[in-house]
Design a protein around this motif. Structure first.
Motif, short mmCIF file in Angstrom:
data_model
loop_
_atom_site.label_atom_id
_atom_site.label_comp_id
_atom_site.label_asym_id
_atom_site.label_seq_id
_atom_site.Cartn_x
_atom_site.Cartn_y
_atom_site.Cartn_z
N ASN A 52 -0.40 -9.12 -68.65
CA ASN A 52 -0.57 -10.44 -68.04
C ASN A 52 -0.88 -10.29 -66.56
N LEU A 53 -1.68 -11.22 -66.06
CA LEU A 53 -1.95 -11.26 -64.63
C LEU A 53 -2.15 -12.69 -64.19
N ARG A 54 -2.24 -12.86 -62.89
CA ARG A 54 -2.37 -14.20 -62.31
C ARG A 54 -3.43 -14.17 -61.22
N ILE A 55 -4.22 -15.24 -61.14
CA ILE A 55 -5.22 -15.36 -60.09
C ILE A 55 -4.89 -16.59 -59.25
N VAL A 56 -4.82 -16.39 -57.94
CA VAL A 56 -4.56 -17.47 -56.99
C VAL A 56 -5.66 -17.45 -55.94
N LYS A 57 -5.82 -18.57 -55.23
CA LYS A 57 -6.85 -18.61 -54.20
C LYS A 57 -6.25 -18.52 -52.81
N ASP A 58 -7.07 -18.11 -51.89
CA ASP A 58 -6.69 -18.03 -50.50
C ASP A 58 -6.39 -19.44 -50.00
N ARG A 69 -3.28 -10.81 -59.09
CA ARG A 69 -1.96 -10.17 -59.05
C ARG A 69 -1.69 -9.43 -60.36
N ASN A 70 -1.05 -8.30 -60.26
CA ASN A 70 -0.76 -7.37 -61.36
C ASN A 70 -2.06 -6.79 -61.93
N PHE A 71 -3.00 -6.56 -61.05
CA PHE A 71 -4.28 -5.97 -61.46
C PHE A 71 -4.05 -4.58 -62.03
N TYR A 72 -4.75 -4.25 -63.12
CA TYR A 72 -4.70 -2.94 -63.75
C TYR A 72 -3.30 -2.64 -64.30
N ALA A 73 -2.47 -3.68 -64.37
CA ALA A 73 -1.09 -3.58 -64.88
C ALA A 73 -0.24 -2.60 -64.07
N VAL A 74 -0.53 -2.46 -62.77
CA VAL A 74 0.25 -1.56 -61.91
C VAL A 74 0.87 -2.32 -60.75
N ASP A 75 0.97 -3.64 -60.90
CA ASP A 75 1.65 -4.50 -59.93
C ASP A 75 1.05 -4.40 -58.52
N ILE A 76 -0.29 -4.37 -58.46
CA ILE A 76 -0.96 -4.44 -57.16
C ILE A 76 -1.73 -5.76 -57.11
N GLU A 77 -1.99 -6.22 -55.90
CA GLU A 77 -2.75 -7.45 -55.70
C GLU A 77 -4.04 -7.08 -54.98
N ILE A 87 -17.68 -13.16 -59.58
CA ILE A 87 -16.67 -12.56 -58.71
C ILE A 87 -17.19 -11.20 -58.25
N THR A 88 -17.02 -10.92 -57.00
CA THR A 88 -17.29 -9.58 -56.48
C THR A 88 -15.96 -9.02 -55.98
N ILE A 89 -15.62 -7.84 -56.47
CA ILE A 89 -14.41 -7.16 -56.00
C ILE A 89 -14.90 -6.05 -55.08
N PRO A 90 -14.85 -6.28 -53.76
CA PRO A 90 -15.33 -5.25 -52.85
C PRO A 90 -14.43 -4.01 -52.89
N ARG A 91 -14.99 -2.89 -52.49
CA ARG A 91 -14.21 -1.64 -52.47
C ARG A 91 -13.00 -1.83 -51.56
N GLN A 92 -11.84 -1.49 -52.11
CA GLN A 92 -10.59 -1.65 -51.37
C GLN A 92 -9.59 -0.61 -51.84
N ILE A 93 -8.71 -0.22 -50.94
CA ILE A 93 -7.66 0.74 -51.26
C ILE A 93 -6.33 -0.01 -51.18
N ILE A 94 -5.69 -0.15 -52.33
CA ILE A 94 -4.44 -0.90 -52.43
C ILE A 94 -3.42 -0.03 -53.17
N GLY A 95 -2.31 0.25 -52.56
CA GLY A 95 -1.22 0.98 -53.22
C GLY A 95 -1.63 2.31 -53.82
N GLY A 96 -2.55 3.01 -53.19
CA GLY A 96 -2.97 4.31 -53.71
C GLY A 96 -4.07 4.24 -54.74
N TYR A 97 -4.62 3.06 -54.98
CA TYR A 97 -5.72 2.89 -55.93
C TYR A 97 -6.96 2.42 -55.16
N ILE A 98 -8.09 3.02 -55.48
CA ILE A 98 -9.36 2.58 -54.92
C ILE A 98 -10.06 1.76 -56.00
#
Length: 136
Positions: A52-58, A69-77, A87-98
Protein backbone atom coordinates in the motif's frame (compact mmCIF):
# COMPACT_ATOMS: atom_id res chain seq x y z
CA UNK A 1 -52.34 49.16 -0.69
CA UNK A 2 -49.63 48.73 1.95
CA UNK A 3 -49.38 45.02 1.13
CA UNK A 4 -49.00 45.88 -2.56
CA UNK A 5 -46.18 48.35 -1.87
CA UNK A 6 -44.49 45.85 0.44
CA UNK A 7 -44.72 43.14 -2.21
CA UNK A 8 -43.35 45.44 -4.92
CA UNK A 9 -40.46 46.59 -2.71
CA UNK A 10 -39.55 42.99 -1.78
CA UNK A 11 -39.62 41.98 -5.46
CA UNK A 12 -37.47 45.00 -6.37
CA UNK A 13 -34.91 44.10 -3.72
CA UNK A 14 -34.77 40.44 -4.78
CA UNK A 15 -34.51 41.26 -8.46
CA UNK A 16 -31.59 43.62 -7.87
CA UNK A 17 -29.46 40.85 -6.33
CA UNK A 18 -26.81 39.36 -8.58
CA UNK A 19 -25.65 35.80 -8.14
CA UNK A 20 -21.94 35.44 -8.72
CA UNK A 21 -20.57 31.97 -9.35
CA UNK A 22 -16.89 31.57 -8.61
CA UNK A 23 -15.30 28.47 -10.04
CA UNK A 24 -12.20 27.16 -8.34
CA UNK A 25 -9.34 26.44 -10.73
CA UNK A 26 -8.79 22.78 -11.59
CA UNK A 27 -5.66 21.22 -10.12
CA UNK A 28 -4.54 18.19 -12.19
CA UNK A 29 -2.74 16.81 -9.12
CA UNK A 30 -6.14 16.04 -7.57
CA UNK A 31 -6.54 13.11 -10.00
CA UNK A 32 -3.50 11.40 -8.45
CA UNK A 33 -4.25 11.82 -4.75
CA UNK A 34 -5.35 9.06 -2.40
CA UNK A 35 -4.51 5.67 -0.98
CA UNK A 36 -3.54 2.94 -3.40
CA UNK A 37 -2.75 -0.75 -3.58
CA UNK A 38 0.43 -1.20 -5.60
CA UNK A 39 1.11 -4.20 -7.80
CA UNK A 40 4.81 -3.93 -8.58
CA UNK A 41 6.63 -6.09 -11.12
CA UNK A 42 10.42 -6.13 -10.94
CA UNK A 43 11.94 -6.78 -14.37
CA UNK A 44 15.35 -7.22 -12.75
CA UNK A 45 14.30 -9.94 -10.31
CA UNK A 46 11.22 -11.24 -12.22
CA UNK A 47 9.19 -10.82 -9.03
CA UNK A 48 5.70 -9.48 -8.25
CA UNK A 49 5.11 -7.52 -5.01
CA UNK A 50 2.01 -6.02 -3.41
CA UNK A 51 1.93 -3.15 -0.92
CA UNK A 52 0.00 0.00 0.00
CA UNK A 53 1.06 3.57 -0.61
CA UNK A 54 -0.35 7.07 -0.44
CA UNK A 55 -0.06 10.09 -2.72
CA UNK A 56 -0.44 13.62 -1.35
CA UNK A 57 0.10 17.00 -2.97
CA UNK A 58 2.39 19.82 -2.04
CA UNK A 59 0.67 22.51 0.06
CA UNK A 60 1.73 25.25 -2.37
CA UNK A 61 -1.24 25.94 -4.65
CA UNK A 62 1.11 27.02 -7.46
CA UNK A 63 3.21 23.87 -7.30
CA UNK A 64 2.80 20.81 -9.51
CA UNK A 65 4.52 18.51 -7.00
CA UNK A 66 3.11 15.38 -5.40
CA UNK A 67 4.65 13.11 -2.79
CA UNK A 68 4.47 9.32 -2.92
CA UNK A 69 4.70 7.77 0.54
CA UNK A 70 5.92 4.20 1.14
CA UNK A 71 7.38 4.13 -2.36
CA UNK A 72 8.94 0.78 -3.34
CA UNK A 73 7.55 -0.58 -0.03
CA UNK A 74 10.64 0.68 1.84
CA UNK A 75 8.93 3.53 3.71
CA UNK A 76 10.53 6.37 1.75
CA UNK A 77 8.76 9.44 0.40
CA UNK A 78 9.67 10.59 -3.09
CA UNK A 79 8.36 13.52 -5.07
CA UNK A 80 7.02 13.74 -8.58
CA UNK A 81 5.78 16.48 -10.86
CA UNK A 82 2.35 16.33 -12.50
CA UNK A 83 1.57 17.79 -15.91
CA UNK A 84 -1.88 16.81 -17.18
CA UNK A 85 -2.21 13.02 -16.84
CA UNK A 86 1.54 12.44 -16.60
CA UNK A 87 3.96 12.16 -13.68
CA UNK A 88 7.69 12.71 -13.90
CA UNK A 89 9.80 11.36 -11.06
CA UNK A 90 13.07 13.28 -11.35
CA UNK A 91 16.30 11.61 -10.28
CA UNK A 92 16.54 11.82 -6.51
CA UNK A 93 18.44 10.16 -3.69
CA UNK A 94 16.19 9.34 -0.74
CA UNK A 95 17.18 7.10 2.18
CA UNK A 96 19.99 5.40 0.27
CA UNK A 97 17.89 4.76 -2.85
CA UNK A 98 18.40 6.49 -6.19
CA UNK A 99 15.02 6.78 -7.90
CA UNK A 100 13.76 8.13 -11.22
CA UNK A 101 10.89 7.37 -13.59
CA UNK A 102 7.64 8.34 -15.24
CA UNK A 103 3.96 7.58 -14.92
CA UNK A 104 0.52 8.19 -16.34
CA UNK A 105 -3.11 8.04 -15.24
CA UNK A 106 -5.54 5.88 -17.22
CA UNK A 107 -9.16 5.14 -16.26
CA UNK A 108 -8.54 5.95 -12.60
CA UNK A 109 -5.45 3.74 -12.27
CA UNK A 110 -1.88 5.00 -12.21
CA UNK A 111 0.89 3.27 -14.16
CA UNK A 112 4.48 3.89 -13.08
CA UNK A 113 7.74 2.86 -14.73
CA UNK A 114 10.87 3.59 -12.72
CA UNK A 115 14.28 2.45 -11.63
CA UNK A 116 15.54 2.09 -8.08
CA UNK A 117 19.19 1.69 -7.18
CA UNK A 118 19.90 0.50 -3.65
CA UNK A 119 23.18 2.10 -2.62
CA UNK A 120 23.37 -0.14 0.47
CA UNK A 121 23.50 -3.42 -1.46
CA UNK A 122 26.61 -4.96 -2.91
CA UNK A 123 27.13 -4.17 -6.56
CA UNK A 124 24.54 -1.36 -6.52
CA UNK A 125 22.01 -3.37 -8.54
CA UNK A 126 19.42 -1.23 -10.32
CA UNK A 127 15.87 -2.59 -10.11
CA UNK A 128 13.65 -1.70 -13.08
CA UNK A 129 9.97 -1.78 -12.10
CA UNK A 130 6.52 -1.46 -13.64
CA UNK A 131 3.79 -0.73 -11.11
CA UNK A 132 0.04 -0.32 -11.29
CA UNK A 133 -1.66 1.66 -8.51
CA UNK A 134 -5.27 0.71 -7.83
CA UNK A 135 -7.36 3.13 -5.77
CA UNK A 136 -8.46 1.65 -2.43
Amino acid sequence: MKKGLLLISVLAILSSCDVTYVEAPFDPRDNFLGRFEAEEYSETFDQLSYYNLRIVKDSDAYSNSIYIRNFYAVDIEIFGEVVGNRITIPRQIIGGYIVEGTGRRENGDIYLTYSVEDTFSRGNITDFCNTVLYRR
